[in-house]
Design an enzyme around this catalytic site. Structure first.
Site, short mmCIF file in Angstrom:
data_model
loop_
_atom_site.label_atom_id
_atom_site.label_comp_id
_atom_site.label_asym_id
_atom_site.label_seq_id
_atom_site.Cartn_x
_atom_site.Cartn_y
_atom_site.Cartn_z
N GLU A 36 29.88 39.36 33.93
CA GLU A 36 28.44 39.18 33.94
C GLU A 36 27.86 40.53 34.38
OE1 GLU A 36 25.33 36.29 36.26
OE2 GLU A 36 27.45 35.83 36.39
N ARG A 261 42.46 34.07 42.00
CA ARG A 261 41.76 35.33 42.08
C ARG A 261 42.38 36.20 43.17
NH1 ARG A 261 36.47 34.40 41.73
NH2 ARG A 261 35.78 36.25 42.82
N LYS A 271 30.19 40.08 44.15
CA LYS A 271 29.19 41.06 43.71
C LYS A 271 27.90 40.92 44.50
CE LYS A 271 30.03 40.14 39.34
NZ LYS A 271 29.83 40.07 37.88
P1 ATP Z 1 31.83 37.74 41.77
O1 ATP Z 1 32.30 36.52 42.50
O2 ATP Z 1 32.26 39.02 42.39
O3 ATP Z 1 30.38 37.70 41.43
P2 ATP Z 1 32.43 36.83 39.16
O4 ATP Z 1 33.65 36.06 38.88
O5 ATP Z 1 31.15 36.09 39.19
O6 ATP Z 1 32.66 37.72 40.44
P3 ATP Z 1 32.28 38.00 36.59
O7 ATP Z 1 31.52 39.19 36.14
O8 ATP Z 1 31.89 36.67 36.10
O9 ATP Z 1 32.24 38.02 38.16
O10 ATP Z 1 33.85 38.23 36.37
C1 ATP Z 1 34.39 38.60 35.15
C2 ATP Z 1 35.82 38.16 35.10
O11 ATP Z 1 36.54 38.70 36.20
C3 ATP Z 1 35.93 36.66 35.21
O12 ATP Z 1 36.78 36.21 34.19
C4 ATP Z 1 36.50 36.40 36.56
O13 ATP Z 1 37.35 35.31 36.55
C5 ATP Z 1 37.27 37.70 36.85
N1 ATP Z 1 37.29 37.96 38.28
C6 ATP Z 1 36.25 38.13 39.11
N2 ATP Z 1 36.65 38.29 40.38
C7 ATP Z 1 38.00 38.23 40.37
C8 ATP Z 1 39.02 38.32 41.37
N3 ATP Z 1 38.72 38.52 42.65
N4 ATP Z 1 40.30 38.23 40.98
C9 ATP Z 1 40.62 38.03 39.69
N5 ATP Z 1 39.72 37.93 38.71
C10 ATP Z 1 38.42 38.03 39.02
MG MG Z 2 31.04 34.83 37.27
#
Ligand code: ATP
Ligand code: MG
Length: 562
Positions: A36, A261, A271
C-alpha cells in the site's frame, strides 16, 4: 543494480508450489508483492519481497508489483517512487508487470453491481459506529441491518447515486450480505464500498466512492490471475471472505497462503508508527540510518546482499516470532567482511609528537587493502613526526589487562613502528591530557622485531596529522532501549526511544587514501567497525561517514554488564 541472486532454503510455500507444478494444478506460477503506497518499505517488506520475487525466479514464473492504492487520503507518489527504488535496490525486477488496484476501480465497481444483482450485497445507511455495534463480538452474534432487505432495484439505484456524488462522506456504504451470525467477524456483512470525496493520486476526482481493502485486494489478485497469493498470518481470518467473494462473483480464484510476518527486536515495524517517528522528528526522515526501512539501511551502508541473506536465514514459517536485531547485524558483517577495503581512522583524536623523528620528514608504508585478499590491491599510508591516535587507546593509569599506551609503555602502530610514551602533556587549567610526547624505534618499521627485543602486545591504529583528512562521523545505536518497544503495557513506544541512538563526532580523521571516497563507498576502519560515506554528505565540505555496524556485537555484552 545487484544481480538477483536467489537464496532460498526449503520452506512450506516452496514445497507447496513444487507440488502444484508437479500435479499440473498450475503450469506457471504468478506471485505479487502488493504494497500500500502509504509509507516506505521496511525490513519486514523485504521478507515478503524476497519470498515473492524469489519464488517467481526459482520456478520461472513472474512476480507482479501491485500498489494496493485504495485509500486516497494516505497515499502519495513519493511513496510509490521510494518503493520502486527499494525493490530494485534489493535486486528484483517486475519488468512490465506494474499494476495498481486503482486501475481496477471500474471492474471492482461492476463486481459490486454483480453482487447486488445476485442479491448478495446491499446499500446500508447505518453510521460506522452503528455498523460496529450491530456487528456483535466474538461471543455475541451480530444483528441484521434494517437496510439489509432493500430490493435489487433500490440497491442498484442507490449505488449509482453514490457513485454520482449524491451523498456525503460516511452516509452510506455497500455491504456484502453474508451472515451476521458467523463466528468469523469478517463475514458479518463486511463493508465493500465507502463514500469518500477525496482526490486520488492516480484517478484524481473521477471517483467519490472507494472499494475497501478487503474488496480490492483479493479481487485484484484474481484479475491478475495470481496463482499463489502469499500474505501474512493476520489475513488468515480474511481468507473465508476472499473465498466467498470469488465464488459469489464467479471469478478466477487465487490460492491464498499465509506466513508469519517478521518482527525484529529494538525497533518498530508498522508504517503508522514509522510515519509518527518521521513527523514527530524523532528521526530525520524515512531514510534516517536508524530506521528499519530499506532506504535507511541503504543509507546506513547495509549491502542489499546482506538483507537478502538475512531473509533467507530467518526462513519462512507459520508461527510468529521475534528475530534478534543481532542476526541482521551478523549478516551485514559477514557480507562486508570479504568485500570491504580496510582503512585507518581516528574518531576521538589525541595528538602524539614523535620527538626522535626528524621534523619535516615523512615516509610511506605500502600495505594491503584487505589482509586476506591481496588481489584487492594495496594502499599507501604516510607516516610523519605527528600522528593522531584514538584517545581511548591511552590511559594515564592503565588497568592490568590494558595493552595499549600508558606513561612509559610501548605499543605497536599498525603497519608502522613501535613507539614509547615518554611524557604526558596536560592542560594546566583543566588537567586534561592534550598531547603525548613519544619516541619511536627505527628498527621496528612495518611489523619488524629486532633480535632480543621484547614483544609488544598492543597494536593501535593511527593517522599522520599533516596528511589526515577531517571527516564527520555518525555513530548509531539501537533506536529503542526496549527489545519490544510496543509490548510494554500502558507505556507509549516512544517513551522507549534511545536518547543515545545517534552520536555525531566532528573532529575525526581518516587516512589520506580516502580522499575522493564516493557516496555509498564502504570501508572497515580497523578496530572500529564498518563505515560508509553518507548520501547526505556535502560534496565540497567534510564528508560524513556512517558507522554501518561495529566489528562484533558489543550490545549483548554491554547489556549484561548493566
Ligand atoms: P504495516 O503494518 O507496516 O502498515 P502492511 O502489511 O500494512 O504493513 P503493506 O504495504 O500492505 O503493509 O505490505 C505489503 C506486503 O508486505 C504485504 O503482502 C504484507 O503481508 C507484507 N509485509 C508487511 N509487513 C511485513 C512483515 N513484517 N513481515 C513480512 N511481510 C510483511
Ligand atoms: Mg496492509
Amino acid at each position: 543494480m545487484n544481480e538477483p541472486t536467489v537464496q532460498m532454503g526449503p520452506n512450506f510455500i516452496r514445497n507447496l508450489i513444487e507440488e502444484d507444478l508437479a500435479t499440473g494444478k498450475h503450469d506457471m506460477i504468478i506471485t505479487r508483492f502488493p504494497p500500500e503506497p502509504n509509507g516506505y518499505l521496511h525490513i519486514g517488506h523485504a521478507k515478503s519481497i524476497c519470498l515473492n520475487f524469489g519464488l517467481a525466479a526459482i520456478f520461472n514464473g513472474r512476480c507482479h508489483l501491485r500498489f494496493d492504492d485504495t485509500n486516497p487520503v494516505k497515499e502519495e507518489q513519493e511513496y510509490i517512487d521510494a518503493i520502486k527504488t527499494d525493490i530494485r535496490w534489493l535486486g528484483f525486477d517486475w519488468g512490465e508487470h506494474e499494476y495498481y488496484a486503482s486501475d481496477y476501480f471500474e471492474t471492482l465497481y461492476r463486481y459490486a453491481v454483480r453482487l447486488i444483482d445476485k442479491g448478495l450485497a446491499y446499500v446500508c445507511d447505518l453510521t460506522s459506529d452503528q455498523i460496529r455495534s450491530y456487528r456483535g463480538s466474538l461471543t455475541e452474534p451480530g444483528r441484521e441491518s434494517p437496510y439489509r432487505h432493500r430490493t435489487v432495484a433500490e440497491n442498484r439505484q442507490l449505488l449509482s447515486e453514490m457513485r454520482a456524488g449524491s451523498y456525503p462522506d460516511g452516509s452510506k456504504v455497500v455491504r456484502a450480505k453474508i451472515d451476521m451470525a458467523s463466528p468469523n467477524l469478517n463475514l458479518r456483512d463486511p463493508v465493500l464500498y465507502r463514500i469518500l470525496h477525496a482526490t486520488h493520486h492516480r484517478t484524481a476526482d473521477r471517483w467519490c466512492i472507494y472499494p475497501m481493502y478487503d474488496f480490492a485486494h483479493g479481487q485484484s489478485d484474481s484479475i491478475e490471475r495470481i496463482s499463489h497469493s502469499i500474505c501474512t498470518l493476520e489475513f488468515e481470518d480474511h481468507r473465508p471472505l476472499y473465498d466467498w467473494l470469488c465464488e459469489a462473483l464467479e471469478i478466477y480464484h487465487p490460492q491464498q497462503i499465509e506466513f508469519a510476518r517478521l518482527n525484529l527486536t529494538y525497533t518498530v515495524m508498522s508504517k503508522r508508527r514509522l510515519l509518527e517517528l518521521v513527523t514527530d522528528q524523532h528521526v530525520t526522515g524515512w531514510d534516517d540510518p536508524r530506521m528499519p526501512t530499506l532506504s535507511g539501511m541503504r543509507r546506513r551502508g547495509f549491502p542489499a546482499a546482506a538483507v537478502r541473506a538475512f531473509c533467507d536465514r530467518i526462513g519462512v514459517g507459520k508461527s510468529d516470532s521475534v528475530i534478534d536485531m543481532g542476526v541482521l547485524e551478523d549478516c551485514v558483517r559477514e557480507e562486508l567482511d570479504s568485500c570491504t577495503p580496510r582503512a585507518m581512522a581516528v574518531l576521538r583524536p589525541l595528538k602524539i609528537v614523535i620527538t626522535n623523528y626528524p621534523e619535516g620528514r615523512s615516509e610511506e608504508f605500502t600495505v594491503p587493502k584487505h589482509p586476506k585478499y591481496p588481489e584487492m590491491g594495496s594502499r599507501t599510508i604516510p607516516f610523519s613526526r605527528e600522528i593522531y591516535i584514538d584517545s581511548d587507546d591511552f590511559k594515564e593509569d592503565p588497568p592490568k589487562k590494558f595493552f595499549r599506551l600508558g606513561p612509559g609503555r610501548e605499543v605497536r602502530l599498525r603497519y608502522g613502528y613501535i613507539i614509547r610514551c615518554d611524557e604526558v602533556v596536560k592542560d594546566p587549567t583543566t588537567n586534561e591530557v592534550v598531547k603525548l610526547m613519544c619516541s619511536y624505534d627505527p628498527e621496528t618499521a612495518g611489523g619488524k622485531l629486532p633480535e632480543g627485543r621484547t614483544k609488544v602486545k598492543g597494536i593501535i591504529h593511527w593517522v599522520s596529522v599533516p596528511h589526515a583528512i577531517p571527516v564527520d562521523i555518525c555513530l548509531y545505536d539501537r533506536l529503542f532501549t526496549e527489545p519490544n518497544p510496543t509490548g510494554v503495557k500502558d507505556v507509549d513506544y516512544r517513551d522507549h526511544l534511545n536518547p543515545n541512538s545517534l552520536e555525531v563526532l566532528t573532529e575525526s580523521y581518516v587516512e589520506p587514501g580516502l580522499q575522493g571516497a564516493k557516496v555509498g563507498d564502504s570501508f572497515q576502519f580497523e578496530r572500529l567497525g564498518y563505515f560508509c560515506v553518507d548520501s547526505h554528505s556535502p560534496t565540497s565540505d567534510k564528508p560524513i561517514f556512517n558507522r554501518i555496524v561495529s566489528l562484533r556485537d558489543t550490545w549483548a555484552k554491554l547489556q549484561g554488564e548493566g
